[in-house]
Design a protein around this motif. Structure first.
Motif, PDB file in Angstrom:
ATOM      1  N   UNK A 120      17.655  21.413  -0.189  1.00  0.00           N
ATOM      2  CA  UNK A 120      16.588  21.914   0.631  1.00  0.00           C
ATOM      3  C   UNK A 120      15.483  21.092   0.240  1.00  0.00           C
ATOM      4  N   UNK A 121      15.353  20.278  -0.771  1.00  0.00           N
ATOM      5  CA  UNK A 121      14.146  19.410  -1.175  1.00  0.00           C
ATOM      6  C   UNK A 121      14.375  18.264  -0.080  1.00  0.00           C
ATOM      7  N   UNK A 122      15.295  17.799   0.418  1.00  0.00           N
ATOM      8  CA  UNK A 122      15.325  16.590   1.218  1.00  0.00           C
ATOM      9  C   UNK A 122      15.869  17.146   2.701  1.00  0.00           C
ATOM     10  N   UNK A 123      16.080  18.125   3.084  1.00  0.00           N
ATOM     11  CA  UNK A 123      16.465  18.500   4.377  1.00  0.00           C
ATOM     12  C   UNK A 123      15.674  18.092   5.383  1.00  0.00           C
ATOM     13  N   UNK A 124      14.369  18.394   5.161  1.00  0.00           N
ATOM     14  CA  UNK A 124      13.416  18.142   6.182  1.00  0.00           C
ATOM     15  C   UNK A 124      12.494  16.921   5.989  1.00  0.00           C
ATOM     16  N   UNK A 125      12.962  15.876   5.310  1.00  0.00           N
ATOM     17  CA  UNK A 125      12.260  14.948   5.164  1.00  0.00           C
ATOM     18  C   UNK A 125      12.319  13.890   6.321  1.00  0.00           C
ATOM     19  N   UNK A 126      11.467  12.874   6.367  1.00  0.00           N
ATOM     20  CA  UNK A 126      11.449  12.005   7.684  1.00  0.00           C
ATOM     21  C   UNK A 126      12.735  11.475   7.621  1.00  0.00           C
ATOM     22  N   UNK A 127      13.187  11.090   8.871  1.00  0.00           N
ATOM     23  CA  UNK A 127      14.463  10.586   9.048  1.00  0.00           C
ATOM     24  C   UNK A 127      14.397   9.070   9.495  1.00  0.00           C
ATOM     25  N   UNK A 128      13.190   8.660   9.717  1.00  0.00           N
ATOM     26  CA  UNK A 128      13.196   7.143  10.165  1.00  0.00           C
ATOM     27  C   UNK A 128      11.435   6.771  10.022  1.00  0.00           C
ATOM     28  N   UNK A 129      11.506   5.690   9.753  1.00  0.00           N
ATOM     29  CA  UNK A 129      10.203   4.926   9.473  1.00  0.00           C
ATOM     30  C   UNK A 129      10.111   3.820   8.686  1.00  0.00           C
ATOM     31  N   UNK A 130       9.019   3.515   8.217  1.00  0.00           N
ATOM     32  CA  UNK A 130       9.163   1.895   7.347  1.00  0.00           C
ATOM     33  C   UNK A 130       9.870   2.023   6.549  1.00  0.00           C
ATOM     34  N   UNK A 131      10.054   0.796   6.079  1.00  0.00           N
ATOM     35  CA  UNK A 131      11.005   0.630   4.569  1.00  0.00           C
ATOM     36  C   UNK A 131       9.847   0.058   3.599  1.00  0.00           C
ATOM     37  N   UNK A 132       9.854   0.491   2.450  1.00  0.00           N
ATOM     38  CA  UNK A 132       9.079  -0.062   1.499  1.00  0.00           C
ATOM     39  C   UNK A 132       9.628  -0.287   0.127  1.00  0.00           C
ATOM     40  N   UNK A 133       8.626  -1.376  -0.463  1.00  0.00           N
ATOM     41  CA  UNK A 133       9.374  -1.729  -1.737  1.00  0.00           C
ATOM     42  C   UNK A 133       8.138  -1.196  -2.664  1.00  0.00           C
ATOM     43  N   UNK A 134       8.320  -0.802  -3.886  1.00  0.00           N
ATOM     44  CA  UNK A 134       7.533  -0.128  -4.826  1.00  0.00           C
ATOM     45  C   UNK A 134       7.473  -1.034  -6.218  1.00  0.00           C
ATOM     46  N   UNK A 135       6.582  -0.888  -6.936  1.00  0.00           N
ATOM     47  CA  UNK A 135       6.236  -1.731  -8.123  1.00  0.00           C
ATOM     48  C   UNK A 135       5.387  -0.861  -8.948  1.00  0.00           C
ATOM     49  N   UNK A 136       5.553  -0.449 -10.043  1.00  0.00           N
ATOM     50  CA  UNK A 136       4.800   0.467 -11.006  1.00  0.00           C
ATOM     51  C   UNK A 136       4.505  -0.555 -12.173  1.00  0.00           C
ATOM     52  N   UNK A 137       3.934  -1.619 -12.062  1.00  0.00           N
ATOM     53  CA  UNK A 137       3.350  -2.410 -13.330  1.00  0.00           C
ATOM     54  C   UNK A 137       4.429  -3.315 -14.162  1.00  0.00           C
ATOM     55  N   UNK A 138       5.636  -3.092 -13.673  1.00  0.00           N
ATOM     56  CA  UNK A 138       6.688  -4.142 -14.359  1.00  0.00           C
ATOM     57  C   UNK A 138       6.889  -5.024 -13.750  1.00  0.00           C
ATOM     58  N   UNK A 139       7.162  -6.379 -14.240  1.00  0.00           N
ATOM     59  CA  UNK A 139       7.655  -7.330 -13.248  1.00  0.00           C
ATOM     60  C   UNK A 139       8.921  -7.104 -12.655  1.00  0.00           C
ATOM     61  N   UNK A 140       9.036  -7.321 -11.270  1.00  0.00           N
ATOM     62  CA  UNK A 140      10.111  -6.884 -10.568  1.00  0.00           C
ATOM     63  C   UNK A 140      10.233  -7.977  -9.366  1.00  0.00           C
ATOM     64  N   UNK A 141      11.638  -8.250  -9.002  1.00  0.00           N
ATOM     65  CA  UNK A 141      11.749  -9.393  -8.199  1.00  0.00           C
ATOM     66  C   UNK A 141      12.819  -8.856  -7.316  1.00  0.00           C
ATOM     67  N   UNK A 142      12.707  -9.264  -6.088  1.00  0.00           N
ATOM     68  CA  UNK A 142      13.670  -8.984  -4.906  1.00  0.00           C
ATOM     69  C   UNK A 142      14.296 -10.165  -4.187  1.00  0.00           C
ATOM     70  N   UNK A 143      15.396 -10.246  -3.870  1.00  0.00           N
ATOM     71  CA  UNK A 143      16.052 -11.373  -3.096  1.00  0.00           C
ATOM     72  C   UNK A 143      17.165 -10.960  -2.045  1.00  0.00           C
ATOM     73  N   UNK A 144      17.571 -11.582  -1.058  1.00  0.00           N
ATOM     74  CA  UNK A 144      18.479 -11.252  -0.391  1.00  0.00           C
ATOM     75  C   UNK A 144      18.226 -10.077   0.370  1.00  0.00           C
ATOM     76  N   UNK A 145      17.365  -9.651   0.827  1.00  0.00           N
ATOM     77  CA  UNK A 145      17.005  -8.249   1.410  1.00  0.00           C
ATOM     78  C   UNK A 145      17.632  -8.304   2.863  1.00  0.00           C
TER      79      UNK A 145
END
Length: 176
Positions: free
Chosen positions: A72-97
């Motif tokens: 129920x908490x996910x059933x009506x969420x958006x099914x399409x849209x932008x993709x995002x990356x989130x960082x909350x103060x910790x050093x975080x690295x991404x590669x090969x997306x």
């Protein structure tokens, strides 16, 4: 946005008991089946979102396999849209997306394409001083007067595409 879309949590902590904020969780709702974090190393993450199925793998191990329509908490969420990356103060690295868009499994329902489609609509409100007249001529829905046209079918979450044209000074809208 976590509250209208979904967020797969990236978190460095190796929880013994999976939590709704553990690595691989569908934050803040569903804990992963197992927490599989390699601290200080690259952690391959794979997400497969093929509505209504949502699957997540961390370090090659599947940690989520959900039918989102049954949650129920996910059933009506958006099914399409932008993709995002989130960082909350910790050093975080991404590669090969990389992303591979899947064929759309959702079918579009034509609401109006031809004169015969007027059967799917009804006048829900009309001003007695300037009665609404909705008609169809050669695949163009026309309206004169003041009122509302509504679909006979109800829709809750939708994406709507249409073309509209009016004179320079006009007033109207799309109601939902």
């Amino acid at each position: 946005n976590t509250w209208v879309g979904a967020q797969v949590k990236i978190f460095h902590q190796q929880d013994k008991v999976p939590q709704p904020n553990s690595m691989g969780s569908i934050f803040p709702i569903i804990a992963p089946s197992r927490v599989n974090v390699r601290q200080g190393e690259w952690n391959p993450i794979r997400i497969l979102s093929d509505w209504p199925r949502l699957q997540v793998w961390i370090n090659g191990e599947q940690v989520q396999d959900l039918n989102v329509d049954l949650i129920p908490e996910l059933k009506y969420r958006l099914r399409r849209g932008y993709l995002g990356l989130s960082a909350l103060g910790y050093p975080l690295r991404f590669r090969n997306l990389q992303i591979r868009e899947l064929p759309d499994s959702e079918k579009w329902e034509p609401l109006y394409e031809s004169d015969a489609d007027m059967e799917k609509w009804f006048i829900s409100e009309s001003n007695p001083k300037a009665p609404a007249v909705f008609d169809s001529i050669n695949g163009v829905m026309r309206v004169d007067g003041s009122g509302h046209l509504a679909t006979k079918e109800r829709y809750r979450y939708f994406q709507l595409h249409l073309y509209a044209r009016g004179p320079q000074h006009h007033n109207g809208g799309i109601l939902f």
